[in-house]
Write a protein that holds these residues in place. Structure first.
Motif, PDB file in Angstrom:
ATOM      1  N   GLN A 242     -13.369 -49.750  52.314  1.00 33.69           N
ATOM      2  CA  GLN A 242     -13.085 -51.173  52.142  1.00 33.69           C
ATOM      3  C   GLN A 242     -11.638 -51.508  52.501  1.00 33.69           C
ATOM      4  O   GLN A 242     -11.370 -52.508  53.174  1.00 33.69           O
ATOM      5  N   GLU A 243     -10.708 -50.677  52.078  1.00 34.33           N
ATOM      6  CA  GLU A 243      -9.296 -50.922  52.380  1.00 34.33           C
ATOM      7  C   GLU A 243      -8.993 -50.730  53.868  1.00 34.33           C
ATOM      8  O   GLU A 243      -8.213 -51.490  54.451  1.00 34.33           O
ATOM      9  N   LEU A 244      -9.609 -49.734  54.489  1.00 33.87           N
ATOM     10  CA  LEU A 244      -9.416 -49.521  55.921  1.00 33.87           C
ATOM     11  C   LEU A 244      -9.980 -50.689  56.721  1.00 33.87           C
ATOM     12  O   LEU A 244      -9.399 -51.112  57.726  1.00 33.87           O
ATOM     13  N   MET A 245     -11.119 -51.229  56.277  1.00 32.76           N
ATOM     14  CA  MET A 245     -11.706 -52.399  56.926  1.00 32.76           C
ATOM     15  C   MET A 245     -10.761 -53.596  56.821  1.00 32.76           C
ATOM     16  O   MET A 245     -10.558 -54.328  57.778  1.00 32.76           O
ATOM     17  N   ALA A 246     -10.194 -53.797  55.649  1.00 34.04           N
ATOM     18  CA  ALA A 246      -9.267 -54.906  55.447  1.00 34.04           C
ATOM     19  C   ALA A 246      -8.062 -54.764  56.380  1.00 34.04           C
ATOM     20  O   ALA A 246      -7.599 -55.751  56.964  1.00 34.04           O
TER      21      ALA A 246
ATOM     22  N   ILE B   7     -18.060 -56.133  58.940  1.00 38.47           N
ATOM     23  CA  ILE B   7     -18.312 -54.697  58.937  1.00 38.47           C
ATOM     24  C   ILE B   7     -17.743 -54.089  60.220  1.00 38.47           C
ATOM     25  O   ILE B   7     -17.552 -54.792  61.206  1.00 38.47           O
ATOM     26  N   ALA B   8     -17.483 -52.801  60.189  1.00 38.72           N
ATOM     27  CA  ALA B   8     -16.879 -52.111  61.336  1.00 38.72           C
ATOM     28  C   ALA B   8     -17.952 -51.608  62.283  1.00 38.72           C
ATOM     29  O   ALA B   8     -18.092 -50.422  62.516  1.00 38.72           O
ATOM     30  N   SER B   9     -18.722 -52.529  62.797  1.00 44.30           N
ATOM     31  CA  SER B   9     -19.767 -52.153  63.734  1.00 44.30           C
ATOM     32  C   SER B   9     -20.091 -53.359  64.592  1.00 44.30           C
ATOM     33  O   SER B   9     -19.652 -54.469  64.299  1.00 44.30           O
ATOM     34  N   LEU B  10     -20.859 -53.153  65.633  1.00 40.47           N
ATOM     35  CA  LEU B  10     -21.275 -54.234  66.514  1.00 40.47           C
ATOM     36  C   LEU B  10     -22.787 -54.261  66.638  1.00 40.47           C
ATOM     37  O   LEU B  10     -23.462 -53.253  66.444  1.00 40.47           O
ATOM     38  N   ILE B  11     -23.283 -55.421  66.982  1.00 40.34           N
ATOM     39  CA  ILE B  11     -24.705 -55.604  67.235  1.00 40.34           C
ATOM     40  C   ILE B  11     -24.897 -55.472  68.745  1.00 40.34           C
ATOM     41  O   ILE B  11     -24.435 -56.326  69.493  1.00 40.34           O
TER      42      ILE B  11
END
Length: 156
Positions: free
Chosen positions: A44-48, A135-139
């Motif tokens: 969560q912190e890395l995403m932020a 989120i750390a991803s792509l569609i």
């Protein structure tokens, strides 16, 4: 790497009070282990941190809770979705009691642009609350490397 991701072990030092709180959280939330809880917190912190740059491509949702009796609100929401068609992938709304609606917009694009879009939705009169969650991803394949999606909004 194929299959399973390799795991690395790290060691951390915690005060007794922090360790006690961590163990209580692990039990309360039902984590399988301290490691799982710490990994979730770090993620969560890395995403932020990644979101702060604004240039990162990410997918996510904009969650809106609004009064659907507000004058022209649903029309304004639809117009904003069309204006941001390259980023707004899909939407789902559920009518609730007392003329309230929960709407979820699936979005993808640069973080800065997604935050601007979310701010436009959330600040409309009649919107009770709203939030962007990334989120750390792509569609796939909405955004392909080296290709920007452009849409002619004036064409019928």
């Amino acid at each position: 790497m194929s299959g399973k991701e390799q795991i690395s072990r790290v060691s951390i030092s915690l005060s007794p009070s922090i360790l006690h709180e961590l163990d209580a959280m692990v039990a309360a939330k039902g984590y399988a282990s301290r490691s799982q809880a710490i990994q979730n917190i770090l993620h969560q912190e890395l995403m932020a941190c990644r979101q702060e740059s604004g240039d990162e491509l990410m997918a996510g949702v904009i969650v809106l809770f609004y009064n659907n009796a507000a004058t022209n609100l649903q029309q304004k929401l639809a117009e904003l979705q069309y204006e941001n068609l390259a980023e707004v992938i899909s939407s789902l709304h559920v009518n609730l009691v007392r003329r309230q609606t929960l709407e979820v917009l699936l979005v993808q694009g640069k973080v800065k642009k997604l935050q601007e879009i979310a701010d436009q939705f959330v600040t409309l009169s009649g919107v009770i609350s709203g939030r962007l969650h990334l989120i750390a991803s792509l569609i796939p394949p909405v955004h392909e490397k080296g290709r920007e999606l452009t849409l002619d909004m004036e064409a019928s």
